[in-house]
Write a protein that holds these residues in place. Sequence first.
Motif, PDB file in Angstrom:
ATOM      1  N   UNK A  64       0.835  -1.202   0.000  1.00  0.00           N
ATOM      2  CA  UNK A  64       0.000   0.000   0.000  1.00  0.00           C
ATOM      3  C   UNK A  64       0.869   1.251   0.000  1.00  0.00           C
ATOM      4  N   UNK A  65       0.245   2.388  -0.242  1.00  0.00           N
ATOM      5  CA  UNK A  65       0.916   3.676  -0.191  1.00  0.00           C
ATOM      6  C   UNK A  65       1.051   4.082   1.277  1.00  0.00           C
ATOM      7  N   UNK A  66       2.267   4.071   1.787  1.00  0.00           N
ATOM      8  CA  UNK A  66       2.511   4.334   3.206  1.00  0.00           C
ATOM      9  C   UNK A  66       2.203   5.775   3.602  1.00  0.00           C
ATOM     10  N   UNK A  67       2.059   6.669   2.652  1.00  0.00           N
ATOM     11  CA  UNK A  67       1.695   8.048   2.993  1.00  0.00           C
ATOM     12  C   UNK A  67       0.195   8.200   3.186  1.00  0.00           C
ATOM     13  N   UNK A  68      -0.582   7.179   2.787  1.00  0.00           N
ATOM     14  CA  UNK A  68      -2.038   7.268   2.864  1.00  0.00           C
ATOM     15  C   UNK A  68      -2.693   6.233   3.770  1.00  0.00           C
ATOM     16  N   UNK A  69      -1.998   5.121   4.057  1.00  0.00           N
ATOM     17  CA  UNK A  69      -2.605   4.006   4.774  1.00  0.00           C
ATOM     18  C   UNK A  69      -1.648   3.435   5.816  1.00  0.00           C
ATOM     19  N   UNK A  70      -2.159   2.488   6.592  1.00  0.00           N
ATOM     20  CA  UNK A  70      -1.365   1.682   7.511  1.00  0.00           C
ATOM     21  C   UNK A  70      -2.073   0.348   7.692  1.00  0.00           C
ATOM     22  N   UNK A  71      -1.497  -0.520   8.491  1.00  0.00           N
ATOM     23  CA  UNK A  71      -2.114  -1.789   8.851  1.00  0.00           C
ATOM     24  C   UNK A  71      -2.008  -1.897  10.367  1.00  0.00           C
ATOM     25  N   UNK A  72      -3.120  -2.182  11.007  1.00  0.00           N
ATOM     26  CA  UNK A  72      -3.124  -2.337  12.457  1.00  0.00           C
ATOM     27  C   UNK A  72      -3.698  -3.706  12.800  1.00  0.00           C
ATOM     28  N   UNK A  73      -2.942  -4.477  13.571  1.00  0.00           N
ATOM     29  CA  UNK A  73      -3.431  -5.765  14.068  1.00  0.00           C
ATOM     30  C   UNK A  73      -4.320  -5.470  15.274  1.00  0.00           C
ATOM     31  N   UNK A  74      -5.578  -5.892  15.177  1.00  0.00           N
ATOM     32  CA  UNK A  74      -6.555  -5.586  16.226  1.00  0.00           C
ATOM     33  C   UNK A  74      -7.249  -6.865  16.701  1.00  0.00           C
ATOM     34  N   UNK A  75      -8.047  -6.721  17.742  1.00  0.00           N
ATOM     35  CA  UNK A  75      -8.875  -7.827  18.217  1.00  0.00           C
ATOM     36  C   UNK A  75     -10.256  -7.724  17.559  1.00  0.00           C
ATOM     37  N   UNK A  76     -11.146  -8.642  17.905  1.00  0.00           N
ATOM     38  CA  UNK A  76     -12.471  -8.665  17.279  1.00  0.00           C
ATOM     39  C   UNK A  76     -13.235  -7.365  17.519  1.00  0.00           C
ATOM     40  N   UNK A  77     -13.151  -6.839  18.725  1.00  0.00           N
ATOM     41  CA  UNK A  77     -13.851  -5.586  19.046  1.00  0.00           C
ATOM     42  C   UNK A  77     -13.304  -4.432  18.196  1.00  0.00           C
ATOM     43  N   UNK A  78     -11.988  -4.374  18.036  1.00  0.00           N
ATOM     44  CA  UNK A  78     -11.374  -3.336  17.205  1.00  0.00           C
ATOM     45  C   UNK A  78     -11.774  -3.462  15.752  1.00  0.00           C
ATOM     46  N   UNK A 106      -7.183 -10.276  12.902  1.00  0.00           N
ATOM     47  CA  UNK A 106      -7.943  -9.122  12.425  1.00  0.00           C
ATOM     48  C   UNK A 106      -6.991  -7.976  12.099  1.00  0.00           C
ATOM     49  N   UNK A 107      -7.245  -7.313  10.956  1.00  0.00           N
ATOM     50  CA  UNK A 107      -6.417  -6.187  10.538  1.00  0.00           C
ATOM     51  C   UNK A 107      -7.305  -5.077   9.996  1.00  0.00           C
ATOM     52  N   UNK A 108      -6.955  -3.837  10.339  1.00  0.00           N
ATOM     53  CA  UNK A 108      -7.678  -2.679   9.821  1.00  0.00           C
ATOM     54  C   UNK A 108      -6.687  -1.613   9.389  1.00  0.00           C
ATOM     55  N   UNK A 109      -7.171  -0.658   8.604  1.00  0.00           N
ATOM     56  CA  UNK A 109      -6.434   0.584   8.367  1.00  0.00           C
ATOM     57  C   UNK A 109      -7.042   1.582   9.342  1.00  0.00           C
ATOM     58  N   UNK A 110      -6.208   2.233  10.159  1.00  0.00           N
ATOM     59  CA  UNK A 110      -6.732   3.127  11.187  1.00  0.00           C
ATOM     60  C   UNK A 110      -6.846   4.585  10.734  1.00  0.00           C
ATOM     61  N   UNK A 111      -6.550   4.861   9.465  1.00  0.00           N
ATOM     62  CA  UNK A 111      -6.744   6.216   8.947  1.00  0.00           C
ATOM     63  C   UNK A 111      -8.248   6.485   8.924  1.00  0.00           C
ATOM     64  N   UNK A 112      -8.633   7.656   9.356  1.00  0.00           N
ATOM     65  CA  UNK A 112     -10.050   8.008   9.511  1.00  0.00           C
ATOM     66  C   UNK A 112     -10.886   7.670   8.274  1.00  0.00           C
TER      67      UNK A 112
END
Length: 127
Positions: A64-78, A106-112
């Motif tokens: 991914x474009x690191x200036x626009x996104x990220x990857x966050x390892x989260x739990x089910x609630x996250x 579980x993984x999300x992008x935490x950018x708003x």
Amino acid sequence: MAQGRGSASPATLTVAALICLVALTHQVHAATYTVGDTGGWTFNVDSWPKGKRFKAGDTLVFNYDATSHNVVAVNKAGYSSCSAPARAKVYKSGKDQIKLVKGQNYFICSVSGHCQSGMKIAINAAA
């Protein structure tokens, strides 16, 4: 017949060979998956895992474009709430490689707004 210094018995060599074989077999079975395939880690990727069979030890590659996104390892609630818990592991290289653990991952992008737009995945890794 006496063995000289530095020589190994056939039993020792057999055990050593079996250990190497087991180690190689484990590595051979691990697979590498590029999340989102050629599209990479982006919006509406949440359905990408469907139909794939993952195992603990498989590696996910997040491109991914690191200036626009990220990857966050989260739990089910996250994952469900699209929010990263305190002390969650955040990846931001743009070419992250993450090894799956047994069970739910579980993984999300935490950018708003990105997670809410489908930039999240849930993967169940078998043993």
